[in-house]
Design a protein around this motif. Structure first.
Motif, PDB file in Angstrom:
ATOM      1  N   UNK A 158       0.791  -1.230   0.000  1.00 44.20           N
ATOM      2  CA  UNK A 158       0.000   0.000   0.000  1.00 44.20           C
ATOM      3  C   UNK A 158       0.822   1.279   0.000  1.00 44.20           C
ATOM      4  N   UNK A 159       2.063   1.240   0.374  1.00 40.39           N
ATOM      5  CA  UNK A 159       2.858   2.474   0.372  1.00 40.39           C
ATOM      6  C   UNK A 159       3.194   2.848  -1.074  1.00 40.39           C
ATOM      7  N   UNK A 160       2.804   4.032  -1.525  1.00 39.81           N
ATOM      8  CA  UNK A 160       3.058   4.438  -2.919  1.00 39.81           C
ATOM      9  C   UNK A 160       4.546   4.469  -3.288  1.00 39.81           C
ATOM     10  N   UNK A 161       5.430   4.588  -2.308  1.00 36.72           N
ATOM     11  CA  UNK A 161       6.871   4.622  -2.600  1.00 36.72           C
ATOM     12  C   UNK A 161       7.334   3.323  -3.257  1.00 36.72           C
ATOM     13  N   UNK A 162       6.643   2.214  -2.986  1.00 34.33           N
ATOM     14  CA  UNK A 162       6.998   0.933  -3.608  1.00 34.33           C
ATOM     15  C   UNK A 162       6.959   1.054  -5.119  1.00 34.33           C
ATOM     16  N   UNK A 163       5.986   1.799  -5.615  1.00 32.70           N
ATOM     17  CA  UNK A 163       5.733   1.839  -7.052  1.00 32.70           C
ATOM     18  C   UNK A 163       6.388   3.039  -7.732  1.00 32.70           C
ATOM     19  N   UNK A 164       7.098   3.895  -6.967  1.00 26.56           N
ATOM     20  CA  UNK A 164       7.709   5.089  -7.558  1.00 26.56           C
ATOM     21  C   UNK A 164       8.634   4.786  -8.725  1.00 26.56           C
ATOM     22  N   UNK A 165       9.475   3.770  -8.596  1.00 30.20           N
ATOM     23  CA  UNK A 165      10.441   3.460  -9.652  1.00 30.20           C
ATOM     24  C   UNK A 165      10.141   2.111 -10.310  1.00 30.20           C
ATOM     25  N   UNK A 166       8.959   1.592 -10.081  1.00 29.68           N
ATOM     26  CA  UNK A 166       8.532   0.324 -10.687  1.00 29.68           C
ATOM     27  C   UNK A 166       7.786   0.660 -11.972  1.00 29.68           C
ATOM     28  N   UNK A 167       7.881  -0.166 -13.007  1.00 24.48           N
ATOM     29  CA  UNK A 167       7.263   0.218 -14.285  1.00 24.48           C
ATOM     30  C   UNK A 167       5.734   0.211 -14.299  1.00 24.48           C
ATOM     31  N   UNK A 168       5.107  -0.396 -13.283  1.00 21.30           N
ATOM     32  CA  UNK A 168       3.649  -0.351 -13.178  1.00 21.30           C
ATOM     33  C   UNK A 168       3.272   0.097 -11.778  1.00 21.30           C
ATOM     34  N   UNK A 169       2.001   0.445 -11.596  1.00 18.87           N
ATOM     35  CA  UNK A 169       1.482   0.812 -10.282  1.00 18.87           C
ATOM     36  C   UNK A 169       0.334  -0.130  -9.951  1.00 18.87           C
ATOM     37  N   UNK A 170       0.295  -0.564  -8.712  1.00 23.13           N
ATOM     38  CA  UNK A 170      -0.813  -1.388  -8.248  1.00 23.13           C
ATOM     39  C   UNK A 170      -1.499  -0.619  -7.128  1.00 23.13           C
ATOM     40  N   UNK A 228      13.887 -10.962 -11.554  1.00 19.78           N
ATOM     41  CA  UNK A 228      13.346  -9.611 -11.540  1.00 19.78           C
ATOM     42  C   UNK A 228      11.893  -9.543 -11.162  1.00 19.78           C
ATOM     43  N   UNK A 229      11.284  -8.445 -11.602  1.00 15.93           N
ATOM     44  CA  UNK A 229       9.913  -8.113 -11.240  1.00 15.93           C
ATOM     45  C   UNK A 229       9.775  -8.175  -9.718  1.00 15.93           C
ATOM     46  N   UNK A 230      10.813  -7.666  -9.043  1.00 10.18           N
ATOM     47  CA  UNK A 230      10.909  -7.738  -7.589  1.00 10.18           C
ATOM     48  C   UNK A 230      10.421  -6.440  -6.961  1.00 10.18           C
ATOM     49  N   UNK A 276      15.179  -0.135 -14.346  1.00 11.12           N
ATOM     50  CA  UNK A 276      15.070   1.090 -15.141  1.00 11.12           C
ATOM     51  C   UNK A 276      16.197   2.053 -14.757  1.00 11.12           C
ATOM     52  N   UNK A 277      16.548   2.904 -15.699  1.00 12.50           N
ATOM     53  CA  UNK A 277      17.665   3.832 -15.483  1.00 12.50           C
ATOM     54  C   UNK A 277      17.381   4.830 -14.364  1.00 12.50           C
ATOM     55  N   UNK A 315      18.179   3.293  -6.562  1.00  8.09           N
ATOM     56  CA  UNK A 315      18.206   2.414  -5.390  1.00  8.09           C
ATOM     57  C   UNK A 315      18.358   0.960  -5.813  1.00  8.09           C
ATOM     58  N   UNK A 316      17.615   0.559  -6.839  1.00  6.66           N
ATOM     59  CA  UNK A 316      17.703  -0.813  -7.338  1.00  6.66           C
ATOM     60  C   UNK A 316      19.061  -1.072  -7.989  1.00  6.66           C
ATOM     61  N   UNK A 317      19.576  -0.104  -8.729  1.00  4.09           N
ATOM     62  CA  UNK A 317      20.899  -0.275  -9.343  1.00  4.09           C
ATOM     63  C   UNK A 317      21.954  -0.521  -8.276  1.00  4.09           C
ATOM     64  N   UNK A 318      21.914   0.240  -7.189  1.00  7.33           N
ATOM     65  CA  UNK A 318      22.897   0.061  -6.113  1.00  7.33           C
ATOM     66  C   UNK A 318      22.758  -1.327  -5.478  1.00  7.33           C
ATOM     67  N   UNK A 319      21.512  -1.785  -5.307  1.00  4.94           N
ATOM     68  CA  UNK A 319      21.286  -3.106  -4.712  1.00  4.94           C
ATOM     69  C   UNK A 319      21.826  -4.210  -5.628  1.00  4.94           C
ATOM     70  N   UNK A 320      21.633  -4.061  -6.924  1.00  2.00           N
ATOM     71  CA  UNK A 320      22.125  -5.060  -7.881  1.00  2.00           C
ATOM     72  C   UNK A 320      23.654  -5.061  -7.901  1.00  2.00           C
ATOM     73  N   UNK A 321      24.242  -3.877  -7.887  1.00  2.00           N
ATOM     74  CA  UNK A 321      25.707  -3.780  -7.877  1.00  2.00           C
ATOM     75  C   UNK A 321      26.278  -4.362  -6.582  1.00  2.00           C
ATOM     76  N   UNK A 322      25.573  -4.182  -5.478  1.00  2.00           N
ATOM     77  CA  UNK A 322      26.011  -4.734  -4.188  1.00  2.00           C
ATOM     78  C   UNK A 322      26.074  -6.261  -4.245  1.00  2.00           C
ATOM     79  N   UNK A 323      25.212  -6.877  -5.061  1.00  2.00           N
ATOM     80  CA  UNK A 323      25.234  -8.332  -5.218  1.00  2.00           C
ATOM     81  C   UNK A 323      26.525  -8.810  -5.878  1.00  2.00           C
TER      82      UNK A 323
END
Length: 188
Positions: free
Chosen positions: A30-42, A96-98, A135-136, A140-148
């Protein structure tokens, strides 16, 4: 033939997605921040049901294998992830689609989830390559992926949903060092 099943770590369980997960996933998203950088909104439960049904259709076609992420510490579902773009013939797939509830951002949930998925990919079904994209604008997601420990390969323009995406990968010979890195994070 690739096989997928439930997976469990110290904190998370990756449960094969089903329609029973629609309401718990909707409730934790329910927090809108989840969908801020996601390609869709639920924003409505019907949209979560459509999201889950689409994932299940992809699983039925052998194109993806979706999971609901259960946090054993919180005793609740906290998000979703999946294997997708499964290419058995080429021994590769994407992770993905995480997305996760804000409650578990900056916790071990994503690290452990990715560890379980990567370990099964490289050691269980013996893939040669795993791709992870974002997405470019999702720094936040880019940093998490690079951390892996994934290697940034480049940008594909207007790839999905009219957005530009950064592609990362981990290949088989890199898995032992990525595994050691992730196990180090999980040990702390």
């Amino acid at each position: 033939m690739f096989s997928f099943e439930a997976m469990e770590g110290e904190r998370v369980k990756l449960v094969p997605l089903s329609l029973d997960h629609v309401r718990p996933l909707f409730d934790c998203s329910r927090d809108p921040a989840i969908w801020d950088a996601y390609p869709i909104r639920i924003e409505r439960v019907e949209e979560m049901e459509q999201f889950v049904r689409k994932a299940l259709d992809g699983r039925d076609r052998g194109e993806q294998y979706p999971y609901a992420v259960y946090d054993k510490t919180l005793g609740a579902y906290v998000g979703s992830t999946r294997y997708l773009r499964i290419a058995e013939e080429h021994r590769n797939l994407n992770i993905g689609s995480t997305w996760y509830s804000l409650e578990v951002w900056r916790t071990r949930v994503n690290t452990e989830t990715k560890y379980l998925l990567l370990r099964h990919a490289f050691e269980g079904i013996m893939v040669e390559r795993v791709e992870i994209i974002t997405s470019t604008d999702n720094i936040r997601s880019q940093r998490a992926i690079e951390r892996l420990g994934a290697v940034r390969e480049g940008i594909l323009r207007k790839k999905y949903y009219g957005l530009d995406y950064v592609f990362y990968s981990i290949v088989g010979e890199e898995w032992p060092s990525v595994k050691t890195r992730l196990e180090g994070y999980l040990a702390t």
